[in-house]
Scaffold this motif. Structure first.
Motif, PDB file in Angstrom:
ATOM      1  N   THR A  12       0.617  -1.249   0.040  1.00  0.00           N
ATOM      2  CA  THR A  12      -0.063   0.068   0.047  1.00  0.00           C
ATOM      3  C   THR A  12       0.752   1.217   0.078  1.00  0.00           C
ATOM      4  OG1 THR A  12      -1.640  -1.311   1.387  1.00  0.00           O
ATOM      5  CG2 THR A  12      -1.704   1.032   1.298  1.00  0.00           C
ATOM      6  N   VAL A  13       0.646   1.977  -1.246  1.00  0.00           N
ATOM      7  CA  VAL A  13       1.461   3.086  -1.226  1.00  0.00           C
ATOM      8  C   VAL A  13       0.843   4.392  -0.621  1.00  0.00           C
ATOM      9  CG1 VAL A  13       2.822   4.880  -2.813  1.00  0.00           C
ATOM     10  CG2 VAL A  13       2.656   2.407  -3.129  1.00  0.00           C
ATOM     11  N   LEU A  14       1.353   5.176   0.249  1.00  0.00           N
ATOM     12  CA  LEU A  14       0.694   6.310   0.841  1.00  0.00           C
ATOM     13  C   LEU A  14       0.529   7.392  -0.203  1.00  0.00           C
ATOM     14  CD1 LEU A  14       3.117   6.730   4.135  1.00  0.00           C
ATOM     15  CD2 LEU A  14       0.711   5.758   3.880  1.00  0.00           C
ATOM     16  N   THR A  15      -0.559   7.889  -0.236  1.00  0.00           N
ATOM     17  CA  THR A  15      -1.121   8.762  -1.281  1.00  0.00           C
ATOM     18  C   THR A  15      -0.594  10.267  -1.156  1.00  0.00           C
ATOM     19  OG1 THR A  15      -2.915   9.471  -0.069  1.00  0.00           O
ATOM     20  CG2 THR A  15      -3.247   7.557  -1.215  1.00  0.00           C
ATOM     21  N   VAL A  16      -0.471  11.057  -2.223  1.00  0.00           N
ATOM     22  CA  VAL A  16      -0.043  12.249  -2.076  1.00  0.00           C
ATOM     23  C   VAL A  16      -0.611  13.327  -1.095  1.00  0.00           C
ATOM     24  CG1 VAL A  16       0.986  12.138  -4.447  1.00  0.00           C
ATOM     25  CG2 VAL A  16      -1.218  12.843  -4.181  1.00  0.00           C
ATOM     26  N   THR A  17      -2.038  12.833  -0.519  1.00  0.00           N
ATOM     27  CA  THR A  17      -2.606  13.724   0.158  1.00  0.00           C
ATOM     28  C   THR A  17      -1.974  13.681   1.540  1.00  0.00           C
ATOM     29  OG1 THR A  17      -3.935  11.841   1.144  1.00  0.00           O
ATOM     30  CG2 THR A  17      -4.834  13.218  -0.920  1.00  0.00           C
ATOM     31  N   MET A  18      -1.036  12.885   1.772  1.00  0.00           N
ATOM     32  CA  MET A  18      -0.308  12.778   3.285  1.00  0.00           C
ATOM     33  C   MET A  18       1.012  13.859   3.098  1.00  0.00           C
ATOM     34  SD  MET A  18      -0.104   8.944   4.062  1.00  0.00           S
ATOM     35  CE  MET A  18      -0.028   9.331   5.968  1.00  0.00           C
ATOM     36  N   ALA A  19       1.399  14.015   4.156  1.00  0.00           N
ATOM     37  CA  ALA A  19       2.598  14.933   4.424  1.00  0.00           C
ATOM     38  C   ALA A  19       3.563  14.894   3.465  1.00  0.00           C
ATOM     39  CB  ALA A  19       3.383  14.910   5.741  1.00  0.00           C
ATOM     40  N   THR A  20       3.957  15.773   2.814  1.00  0.00           N
ATOM     41  CA  THR A  20       5.068  15.787   1.918  1.00  0.00           C
ATOM     42  C   THR A  20       6.293  15.185   2.355  1.00  0.00           C
ATOM     43  OG1 THR A  20       4.279  17.677   0.651  1.00  0.00           O
ATOM     44  CG2 THR A  20       6.648  16.869   0.046  1.00  0.00           C
ATOM     45  N   GLY A 188       8.278   4.443   1.046  1.00  0.00           N
ATOM     46  CA  GLY A 188       6.912   5.077   1.058  1.00  0.00           C
ATOM     47  C   GLY A 188       6.135   4.580   2.492  1.00  0.00           C
ATOM     48  N   TYR A 189       6.757   4.288   3.398  1.00  0.00           N
ATOM     49  CA  TYR A 189       6.040   3.985   4.707  1.00  0.00           C
ATOM     50  C   TYR A 189       6.083   4.982   5.469  1.00  0.00           C
ATOM     51  CZ  TYR A 189       5.908  -1.107   3.322  1.00  0.00           C
ATOM     52  OH  TYR A 189       5.574  -2.160   2.911  1.00  0.00           O
ATOM     53  N   GLN A 190       5.085   5.432   6.249  1.00  0.00           N
ATOM     54  CA  GLN A 190       5.174   6.253   7.362  1.00  0.00           C
ATOM     55  C   GLN A 190       5.535   5.646   8.649  1.00  0.00           C
ATOM     56  OE1 GLN A 190       0.955   7.682   8.328  1.00  0.00           O
ATOM     57  NE2 GLN A 190       1.797   9.353   9.755  1.00  0.00           N
ATOM     58  N   VAL A 191       6.692   6.855   9.334  1.00  0.00           N
ATOM     59  CA  VAL A 191       6.986   6.258  10.762  1.00  0.00           C
ATOM     60  C   VAL A 191       6.806   7.279  11.575  1.00  0.00           C
ATOM     61  CG1 VAL A 191       8.662   4.794   9.865  1.00  0.00           C
ATOM     62  CG2 VAL A 191       9.290   7.260   9.918  1.00  0.00           C
ATOM     63  N   ASN A 192       6.482   7.020  12.911  1.00  0.00           N
ATOM     64  CA  ASN A 192       6.048   8.284  13.827  1.00  0.00           C
ATOM     65  C   ASN A 192       7.206   8.697  14.473  1.00  0.00           C
ATOM     66  OD1 ASN A 192       6.933   6.256  15.795  1.00  0.00           O
ATOM     67  ND2 ASN A 192       5.049   5.960  16.630  1.00  0.00           N
ATOM     68  N   MET A 198       4.158   2.879  10.791  1.00  0.00           N
ATOM     69  CA  MET A 198       2.640   3.206  10.766  1.00  0.00           C
ATOM     70  C   MET A 198       1.834   2.525   9.538  1.00  0.00           C
ATOM     71  SD  MET A 198       2.412   5.201  13.576  1.00  0.00           S
ATOM     72  CE  MET A 198       0.720   6.438  13.327  1.00  0.00           C
ATOM     73  N   ILE A 199       0.852   1.700   9.902  1.00  0.00           N
ATOM     74  CA  ILE A 199      -0.070   1.181   8.785  1.00  0.00           C
ATOM     75  C   ILE A 199      -1.342   1.842   8.918  1.00  0.00           C
ATOM     76  CG2 ILE A 199      -0.888  -0.999   7.684  1.00  0.00           C
ATOM     77  CD1 ILE A 199       2.233  -0.430   7.428  1.00  0.00           C
ATOM     78  N   ASP A 200      -1.919   2.153   7.720  1.00  0.00           N
ATOM     79  CA  ASP A 200      -3.183   2.889   8.204  1.00  0.00           C
ATOM     80  C   ASP A 200      -3.617   3.889   8.988  1.00  0.00           C
ATOM     81  OD1 ASP A 200      -3.983   1.569   5.481  1.00  0.00           O
ATOM     82  OD2 ASP A 200      -4.681  -0.144   7.148  1.00  0.00           O
ATOM     83  N   GLY A 201      -2.340   4.424   9.400  1.00  0.00           N
ATOM     84  CA  GLY A 201      -2.438   5.492  10.710  1.00  0.00           C
ATOM     85  C   GLY A 201      -2.209   5.033  12.147  1.00  0.00           C
ATOM     86  N   LYS A 202      -1.968   3.605  11.872  1.00  0.00           N
ATOM     87  CA  LYS A 202      -1.635   2.987  13.193  1.00  0.00           C
ATOM     88  C   LYS A 202      -0.456   2.526  13.499  1.00  0.00           C
ATOM     89  CE  LYS A 202      -6.615   1.885  13.887  1.00  0.00           C
ATOM     90  NZ  LYS A 202      -7.535   0.872  14.152  1.00  0.00           N
TER      91      LYS A 202
END
Length: 244
Positions: A12-20, A188-192, A198-202
């Motif tokens: 799952t690639v994070l969309t461009v709507t997320m933080a740059t 492309g993954y989000q980290v806190n 973080m996957i799907d905000g969690k």
């Protein structure tokens, strides 16, 4: 030398709507290698890993490769390890990782028997800022060998702040061994703020029993993180590294 296992490319690639992403100015393509990377001067068919620490087995020599599979030459890593002009890994105490043969390597290990074995742990490089464009001053490894992880994801039970709750969390380290925090990783993954996946905000966690025989390793090259034990068998090892 830490070894990694090829995992799978993110599902799952994070969309461009997320933080740059903080590294948005970097173009991650083979024809434009970011500053600090080497050119691909040597074929690496003898290596079984895409990035991070690897061993060339005919001479039992240690190297560090970036996400493209290139040798990182004349480079200093977190914790004080470095590579020379040929890309050979030099430990913080000045010992070369070129042993000539596996037997010589084993003799080196045996020569250290009786010395206190240092457990890997979190460290901070106080000469660096806490967070510089998504890259922190935290690294993970030992004082003897420096950072054990370069361009790698690793599942760890202890957080950088020292907390533990019995679960494993995934942390991503850049090519120099420093932890990504509060950003988007190159794959492309989000980290806190603690660098946790973080996957799907969690925050994604694993039980210690979640690691199967197929992917029982705890670390993976960037671009190949395994975080879903239910679907891991669907992801084959021959998928190309997107950063080559």
């Amino acid at each position: 030398m830490k070894k990694t296992l090829l995992g799978f490319i993110l599902s799952t690639v994070l969309t461009v709507t997320m933080a740059t992403p903080a590294f948005a100015e970097i173009i991650w393509t083979p024809d434009r290698i970011p500053a600090g990377y080497t050119t691909n001067e040597v074929e690496n068919k003898k290596f079984d890993l895409n990035s991070g620490g690897v061993i060339e087995k005919s001479t039992y020599t240690g190297y560090i490769k970036d996400m493209y599979g290139n040798f990182m030459k004349n480079t200093t890593f977190a914790g004080g390890s470095r590579t020379d002009e040929n890309g050979i890994l030099i430990y913080p105490d000045g010992t070369s990782s070129s042993f000539g043969s596996e037997q010589k390597y084993l003799e080196y290990l045996n020569s250290t028997i009786g010395q206190q074995i240092e457990k890997e742990s979190w460290h901070q490089d106080t000469l660096r800022s806490l967070n510089n464009n998504g890259i922190s001053n935290y690294w993970y490894g030992t004082n003897k060998y420096g950072s054990g992880y370069s361009s790698n994801w690793v599942w760890l039970m202890q957080a950088p702040d020292g907390t533990e709750d019995g679960l494993k969390y995934a942390y991503c380290f850049n090519e120099y061994g420093y932890l990504y925090t509060n950003t988007i990783t190159p794959d492309g993954y989000q980290v806190n703020e603690l660098g946790q996946l973080m996957i799907d905000g969690k925050v994604k966690t694993k039980e210690t029993t979640d690691f199967t025989a197929w992917h029982g390793y705890s670390s993976y090259a960037i671009g190949y993180l395994v975080y879903d034990t239910m679907t891991s068998e669907e992801h084959k090892l021959d998928k190309p590294n997107p950063f080559f």
